[in-house]
Every structure is written in C-alpha cells, then in structure tokens.
Design an enzyme around this catalytic site. Sequence first.
Site, PDB file in Angstrom:
ATOM      1  N   HIS A  82      49.106  53.100  50.001  1.00  0.00           N
ATOM      2  CA  HIS A  82      47.736  51.762  49.537  1.00  0.00           C
ATOM      3  C   HIS A  82      48.089  50.612  50.257  1.00  0.00           C
ATOM      4  CE1 HIS A  82      44.735  48.853  47.622  1.00  0.00           C
ATOM      5  NE2 HIS A  82      45.803  48.232  47.715  1.00  0.00           N
ATOM      6  N   ASP A 161      38.511  46.283  35.884  1.00  0.00           N
ATOM      7  CA  ASP A 161      38.758  45.111  37.480  1.00  0.00           C
ATOM      8  C   ASP A 161      37.794  44.986  38.297  1.00  0.00           C
ATOM      9  OD1 ASP A 161      41.071  44.969  39.094  1.00  0.00           O
ATOM     10  OD2 ASP A 161      40.080  46.266  40.531  1.00  0.00           O
ATOM     11  N   ARG A 168      36.713  36.608  39.896  1.00  0.00           N
ATOM     12  CA  ARG A 168      37.651  36.292  40.280  1.00  0.00           C
ATOM     13  C   ARG A 168      37.710  35.613  42.507  1.00  0.00           C
ATOM     14  NH1 ARG A 168      42.588  40.540  40.664  1.00  0.00           N
ATOM     15  NH2 ARG A 168      43.475  38.769  42.133  1.00  0.00           N
ATOM     16  N   SER A 183      45.721  44.554  39.112  1.00  0.00           N
ATOM     17  CA  SER A 183      44.208  45.027  39.688  1.00  0.00           C
ATOM     18  C   SER A 183      44.909  46.224  40.715  1.00  0.00           C
ATOM     19  CB  SER A 183      44.490  43.919  41.140  1.00  0.00           C
ATOM     20  OG  SER A 183      42.736  44.145  41.473  1.00  0.00           O
ATOM     21  N   LYS A 187      43.824  50.580  39.646  1.00  0.00           N
ATOM     22  CA  LYS A 187      43.196  51.645  40.043  1.00  0.00           C
ATOM     23  C   LYS A 187      44.368  52.652  41.148  1.00  0.00           C
ATOM     24  CE  LYS A 187      41.932  48.652  42.260  1.00  0.00           C
ATOM     25  NZ  LYS A 187      41.810  46.845  43.104  1.00  0.00           N
TER      26      LYS A 187
HETATM   27  N1  URA Z   1      42.853  44.095  46.258  1.00  0.00           N
HETATM   28  C1  URA Z   1      42.829  44.103  44.822  1.00  0.00           C
HETATM   29  O1  URA Z   1      42.293  45.746  44.672  1.00  0.00           O
HETATM   30  N2  URA Z   1      42.846  43.452  44.165  1.00  0.00           N
HETATM   31  C2  URA Z   1      43.625  42.139  43.994  1.00  0.00           C
HETATM   32  O2  URA Z   1      43.553  41.509  43.677  1.00  0.00           O
HETATM   33  C3  URA Z   1      43.950  41.745  45.174  1.00  0.00           C
HETATM   34  C4  URA Z   1      43.830  42.794  46.557  1.00  0.00           C
END
Ligand code: URA
Length: 431
Positions: A82, A161, A168, A183, A187
Amino acid sequence: MHIVDIISKKRDGKVLTKEEIDYLIKNYTNGNIPDYQMSAFLMATYFQNMNDEEATFLALAMRDSGDIIDLSKIPGIKVDKHSTGGVGDKVTLILGPLLASLGVKFAKMSGRGLGHTGGTIDKLESIPGYKVELPVQDFIKQVNDIGIAIVGQSGDVAPADKKLYALRDVTATVDIIPLIASSIMSKKLASGADAIVLDVKVGHGAFMKTEEEATKLAELMVEIGRKSGKKMTAILTGMDEPLGHKIGNALEVYEAIETLNGQGPKDLVDVTVEIGAHLLLDSGTESDFETAKIKLQEALQNGTAYQKFLDLVKAQGGDINRLSQPEQLLSKNTVEVLSQKEGYITEINALDIGRAAMRLGAGRETKDDVICLEVGIDLHKKIGDHVKKGHVIATLYTRDKGVKEAEKLVLEAISIGDEHKRLQLIKKTIK
Ligand code: URA
C-alpha cells in the site's frame, strides 16, 4: 451506551474502551448515529488524539464493518502493498508482475484515484479491453493459474471507513495520525493478504510533510497489522518530486512497461525493488535481502517480469498487441513546456504537478468525475538535472481541457537555481 457520553469522554481527553469504539462504529455504519454527532466526535479526536490501543480498536471495528476477503483457496503466503499516495506512483503495476514472475502470489484489489494521486485501476483501464471487475472465484483461479490478478475492489470492504473518510474530508479531520492509520489498516486487514509492505510517502506531495510524522504513522500501522497476525514492513520514501517521469493513467502504464523491460527511471526502480525485496523475504521466497534485490533486478532485465505483465493483461481481457507500441495509448495532442532559464532543477513540487495533471483531465475532483485516460504530463527532468533556457522540460498530453492552467502550474512547480541537489529517496525502514 450513549453517543453523547462517548463524544464528551473524548472531548475531555479520556481514553475510550474497545466496547465504546465498537458501539460507535457499528451504530455509525448502520445509520443510528448521524453525521453531526460523528463530526463532533471526529473534531474531539482531532484535538485530544487517540492512543495506539484506541487506534487499533478503531481499525479492527472498521475492518469488521464489512466483507473480509478470503484468500485461503490460494495456497502459500499472499502479499500486498500500500502506498499512502503519491504523484506518478505506478509501483503496483510493476511490482505485481515482478513478484509473480519470481513465484510470489499477488492477489490485489486496488482503488480508483481521487484528488491529485492516481489509482491503479484507472491506470489499468487505459489498456483497451482490460477488465477490472472479476467474480471472486475467477480472481482466485487466475492467481492460482498465473500468480497474479489486479482488480477493483469487490464486495463491501470496510464500509465504515468509506463513510467516515467522506465525512473527515468535509470536516477538516483527515490529517490526524490515528485516524489515517486505522483507515488504511482497516482496508488492508480486510484484503486477505498475509504479508504487507506499506510505502509511507513523506514530503510536500504527501499527507505527511515531515519524517517525524511519517515515522509515527508508519510505526502505528505496523503495530496494528502485527497485532492482527500480519507480517508487516513500512518504508518511508520521499515525495519531494513525482516518482518517475510520467504522470497520468496511460502515461503511467507506458512507464511501467518501460520499467518492466529494464528501461525504468532509477527512483521508480529503486522503490519497486526495495518493496519487492521485503516481500520476497516476508513470503519466505528468499532469505537474504541483497540477494532478493539482485533477483528482482534480473527479472526486470531479462524479460520475465514483462512476460508476466503480458500474462496478466491477457488473462483479464486486455489487448496485448497495443502494448508493443504504448505511445498509441496516449493523446496525439501535445504541448511542450520550455525552461525559462538555465540552471539546475532544485524543486519539482509534486502536489502542483498532480494538480496540473488533474486540470488536463487525468484525475477526479469528486468521485463521480469522468477522467480522460490518455492525458497527462511527461517530465523530462528530475531534481539535480541541468537545463538550458528554452529546453523542453515537460510535455503535456492534452485533450481540449485545462492546457494553459496546467502549463502555468508546471512552470510554477519547477524551480531552477544554482544548487546541484540530490534527494534521498528511501529514508527509513520500520519492521
Ligand atoms: N488514505 C486512506 O485510506 N485513509 C486516510 O485516512 C488517509 C489516506
């Protein structure tokens, strides 16, 4: 339990329990807690922070709010990576086939781009015919057959999320470390991989502007993953200039093809090989980091990584004949941006370059925007390169949109001076 009590507890700087966090996420996801109360909670968290244990509980509650991808029908260790988001970051397009060519299983569900950073799925869609949606059983079969599949997110992964991130975004509560860490990790933990490398970007083109902040974020994500039984590594890499030269969907596929054929730019190759070497170790494929790096370099040079990319594209319905001349994927309309003076490139503001590509139509301002896959920017220079006045420093691939604005942004993003700077790209590893 009452939401007002949870909000006031956080407002007063107290530590929430697992039960309170579970209650919050469950009831927000099912609509019992309205956005105005969740906004108050987010702002209280923004000012009072969360400790690592609360952030871990939050990540797990969000992971459990939706589907968890089951990859158990793929034997062996599955890997994932990621990136916290960078301009020109096409590492997944190279890393996936590269690792699969060395026998590592790469079962990846990727996202679309929003804002100034691109998404792997949009990039792959610039290959005519490439199908980004596969039924889960076909996705698993493909990984078992050829070692790799890259598809869009299927099912309902971490819906809490999705809802929370959108809130957010409009309540100025994105940039706080425990919320970002939970967050991202919600995932990743739902994605089914056993070993994960996180590429935490640091610099003016990234969420984290300083190495200190990026280290905190990386350490917290590694801890959350490890507590859930995942093999975790984070690397901190610079986003003080875009990664590689090309920015925009088809342009990034073009550069990925060059890289898979051993002709990639040094920074892109270095980051890909670094992440790849950690995953070769964490998947048990190699035991020595330097040997792992050499094997990855060899696979880029000897055509095996590119062959695996062709296998991937073919398996997902893409037209591999179009890849032998990748320039055919790009817009025929180009505009050259000329250097206004002589000297060394001292800065290429990645954020502004990302914005310039968006003005041309390469990225989305909102999630419903339609993007143009064939436009973008080819930067011919990197920080430390010398230029003469009037030399071409970038080529814009355009349609009819945003050309003047993009040209202005590119010129403003690039600073030229006397200092011959060299950047450090890979700044730190956190295991
Ligand atoms: N990427 C995400 O998936 N979540 C965040 O809060 C910031 C960047």
